[in-house]
Scaffold this active site. Structure first.
Site, PDB file in Angstrom:
ATOM      1  N   CYS A 235       0.879  -1.173   0.000  1.00  0.00           N
ATOM      2  CA  CYS A 235       0.000   0.000   0.000  1.00  0.00           C
ATOM      3  C   CYS A 235       0.913   1.217   0.000  1.00  0.00           C
ATOM      4  CB  CYS A 235      -0.899  -0.038   1.238  1.00  0.00           C
ATOM      5  SG  CYS A 235      -1.470   1.562   1.843  1.00  0.00           S
ATOM      6  N   CYS A 238       1.074   3.388   3.021  1.00  0.00           N
ATOM      7  CA  CYS A 238       1.555   2.551   4.136  1.00  0.00           C
ATOM      8  C   CYS A 238       3.069   2.399   4.062  1.00  0.00           C
ATOM      9  CB  CYS A 238       0.907   1.169   4.098  1.00  0.00           C
ATOM     10  SG  CYS A 238      -0.889   1.167   4.202  1.00  0.00           S
TER      11      CYS A 238
END
Length: 313
Positions: A235, A238
């Site tokens: 991600c 992330c």
């Protein structure tokens, strides 16, 4: 009553008080109203926060009116879950109980309400009944032109700077969806004020110990402030948080717990903490109480500002 054979994740917040028994003694009344929420912080997410801890017959985990959930039923639900999360559900069996109870109790209320209104001819699937009932809860939800304009003015970057007339209906639909979700959440939250729910006291105590055996709960109970980043590999936002977390761990060593939860590996833990979008950062004070929550990438500067607001230098 039939119920679906899957775990439904509902982030609910019920603030009701459980009914007291009136058997003449203060001690008995206190025991009769000792709730899950008062005994085990954060074990319950919603309707079971105010469930009363009592001694139930062997094998019965929950009882509320005509609704009853047994250990055997819970075991079957867990056994039917996808294998990757089965062990997590066994460790968080109370979570499964709460989701199952919420669905059953809400469905019972839906059936009663639709029967009373003459809108339940019988034979409808449970999911259809529940959907029709919840649609009646949100049928009066409206979004004003002023609300649409205000959202546009405050979130022009989100719409890429597009002209108001070009995006106003899309914004209206978005806000309508948000308001309907909130209306449903509030309606479900009130469930705890309408029914008395009893859960098996001994079993609940055992489950509380199992559910607390994870990095987040351990950090929150350490007596130090805690920051938890919920995310996943691959991600983009992330991944950008990874070096920030490393830097924070080094800078605040001994002062702040900095934890990372991989939501794909810890699906139930993420669900228990109400994480639906990643990355999500959650800050807890030294008592373990949530102080702040942010969704999306959070820079190191902003993180340190938030920690400073919490009195951490």
């Amino acid at each position: 009553m039939k119920t679906s054979r899957h775990v439904v994740v509902l982030a609910l917040a019920f603030v009701s008080a459980a009914a007291c028994s009136a058997d003449g003694t203060e001690a008995a009344a206190k025991d009769a109203t000792k709730t899950v929420g008062s005994a085990y912080r954060d074990l319950a997410l919603g309707c079971l926060t105010q469930a009363v801890l009592v001694d139930l017959p062997a094998g019965v985990l929950l009882r509320s009116g005509t609704v009853e959930i047994t250990q055997n039923e819970l075991d079957q639900l867990i056994a039917q879950a996808p294998e990757p999360v089965r062990d997590q559900l066994r460790k968080n069996a109370f979570f499964v109980l709460e989701q199952t109870a919420t669905e059953k109790l809400l469905l019972a209320e839906a059936q009663a309400a639709l029967d009373e209104a003459g809108r339940n001819p019988g034979g409808k699937p449970d999911a259809e009944l529940l959907n029709e009932y919840l649609m009646s809860v949100v049928e009066d939800v409206r979004v004003s032109d002023a609300e649409v304009r205000e959202f546009y003015d405050e979130n022009k970057d989100m719409v890429g700077g597009a002209p108001f007339d070009q995006v106003k209906e899309a914004i209206r639909q978005y806000l309508s969806g948000q308001k309907k979700q909130e209306a449903v959440r509030k309606h479900i939250a009130a469930l705890g004020r309408r029914v008395r729910i009893e859960v098996a006291a001994d079993w609940t105590g055992q489950q509380a110990a199992l559910a607390a055996d994870n990095p987040v709960d351990k950090a929150r109970n350490s007596g130090k402030p805690t920051m938890v980043d919920f995310g996943a590999d691959g991600c983009g936002p992330c991944d950008l948080m990874t070096p920030i977390l490393a830097a924070l761990r080094k800078k605040y060593e001994g002062k702040v717990n900095v934890e990372f939860v991989h939501v794909r590996e810890e699906q139930i833990l993420a669900a228990r903490y109400g994480v639906g979008t990643i990355p999500t950062q959650v800050f807890y004070d030294s008592k373990g109480d949530e102080a702040f929550r942010h969704v999306g990438f959070y820079s190191q500067d902003e993180t340190e500002k938030k920690l400073a607001e919490m009195g951490i230098e």
